[in-house]
Design a protein around this motif. Structure first.
Motif, PDB file in Angstrom:
ATOM      1  N   UNK A  62      44.755  27.079  32.552  1.00 22.07           N
ATOM      2  CA  UNK A  62      46.140  27.421  32.849  1.00 22.07           C
ATOM      3  C   UNK A  62      46.278  28.819  33.421  1.00 22.07           C
ATOM      4  N   UNK A  63      45.547  29.764  32.859  1.00 22.40           N
ATOM      5  CA  UNK A  63      45.608  31.140  33.352  1.00 22.40           C
ATOM      6  C   UNK A  63      45.054  31.234  34.775  1.00 22.40           C
ATOM      7  N   UNK A  64      44.007  30.495  35.061  1.00 19.81           N
ATOM      8  CA  UNK A  64      43.445  30.492  36.412  1.00 19.81           C
ATOM      9  C   UNK A  64      44.436  29.897  37.413  1.00 19.81           C
ATOM     10  N   UNK A  65      45.035  28.783  37.062  1.00 22.39           N
ATOM     11  CA  UNK A  65      46.026  28.148  37.944  1.00 22.39           C
ATOM     12  C   UNK A  65      47.197  29.085  38.177  1.00 22.39           C
ATOM     13  N   UNK A  66      47.671  29.740  37.113  1.00 19.89           N
ATOM     14  CA  UNK A  66      48.802  30.658  37.257  1.00 19.89           C
ATOM     15  C   UNK A  66      48.461  31.805  38.203  1.00 19.89           C
ATOM     16  N   UNK A  67      47.258  32.360  38.078  1.00 25.76           N
ATOM     17  CA  UNK A  67      46.847  33.438  38.979  1.00 25.76           C
ATOM     18  C   UNK A  67      46.810  32.943  40.425  1.00 25.76           C
ATOM     19  N   UNK A  69      48.576  30.407  41.727  1.00 29.81           N
ATOM     20  CA  UNK A  69      49.952  30.162  42.163  1.00 29.81           C
ATOM     21  C   UNK A  69      50.677  31.462  42.487  1.00 29.81           C
ATOM     22  N   UNK A  70      50.422  32.494  41.699  1.00 28.27           N
ATOM     23  CA  UNK A  70      51.050  33.797  41.913  1.00 28.27           C
ATOM     24  C   UNK A  70      50.337  34.617  42.983  1.00 28.27           C
ATOM     25  N   UNK A  71      49.245  34.069  43.509  1.00 25.78           N
ATOM     26  CA  UNK A  71      48.414  34.765  44.502  1.00 25.78           C
ATOM     27  C   UNK A  71      47.975  36.132  43.992  1.00 25.78           C
ATOM     28  N   UNK A  72      47.557  36.131  42.722  1.00 20.76           N
ATOM     29  CA  UNK A  72      47.072  37.333  42.054  1.00 20.76           C
ATOM     30  C   UNK A  72      45.590  37.175  41.763  1.00 20.76           C
ATOM     31  N   UNK A  73      44.917  38.278  41.658  1.00 12.91           N
ATOM     32  CA  UNK A  73      43.529  38.250  41.215  1.00 12.91           C
ATOM     33  C   UNK A  73      43.529  37.960  39.721  1.00 12.91           C
ATOM     34  N   UNK A  74      42.588  37.160  39.257  1.00  4.96           N
ATOM     35  CA  UNK A  74      42.503  36.928  37.810  1.00  4.96           C
ATOM     36  C   UNK A  74      42.259  38.240  37.078  1.00  4.96           C
ATOM     37  N   UNK A  75      42.783  38.347  35.877  1.00  7.76           N
ATOM     38  CA  UNK A  75      42.622  39.559  35.075  1.00  7.76           C
ATOM     39  C   UNK A  75      41.291  39.552  34.329  1.00  7.76           C
ATOM     40  N   UNK A  76      40.721  38.374  34.159  1.00  3.32           N
ATOM     41  CA  UNK A  76      39.394  38.261  33.569  1.00  3.32           C
ATOM     42  C   UNK A  76      38.607  37.261  34.395  1.00  3.32           C
TER      43      UNK A  76
END
Length: 124
Positions: A62-67, A69-76
């Motif tokens: 879920x965190x990967x998909x959210x990153x 979708x938000x076009x953000x780099x993953x935090x981890x």
């Protein structure tokens, strides 16, 4: 979305199945794994291990998909060799070492734990 819903239902069923014989008093609300201390305690029991691993899988995906979708780099950054049991172990170790966070939502503490255990390396 269906997969996430099924995972959540399986997780809820697994956590409640282990405590079916010990029902809380009617006026008492059942503890929720949405709070870190309850998640930590539940994941210490061998009968809840699979449910905890499912939680980790759902959270990480879920965190990967959210990153994305938000076009953000993953935090981890989970290395491809990091297994779900290793990830769960890292989260539980973090929780044990950061008792001040135990009343926070589980998702927030899992997030902090994964950042601490699997920081992203700057690309060279």
């Amino acid at each position: 979305m269906i997969k996430a819903t099924l995972t959540a239902l399986a997780l809820a069923a697994a956590f409640t199945a282990g405590s079916a014989s010990a029902q809380p008093a009617p006026a008492q609300a059942a503890p929720s794994i949405d709070q870190s201390d309850v998640f930590y305690a539940a994941c210490q029991k061998p009968e809840n291990r699979d449910a905890c691993l499912l939680y980790m899988a759902g959270y990480a995906n879920g965190a990967l998909v959210q990153a994305l979708l938000d076009r953000q780099q993953p935090r981890y950054c989970l290395p491809p060799t990091a297994t779900r049991p290793q990830q769960l172990g890292a989260v539980l170790a973090y929780m044990k070492g950061h008792l001040e966070n135990m009343l926070e939502p589980t998702g927030a503490v899992v997030y902090k734990a994964l950042i601490a255990a699997y920081p992203c390396q700057a690309k060279r």
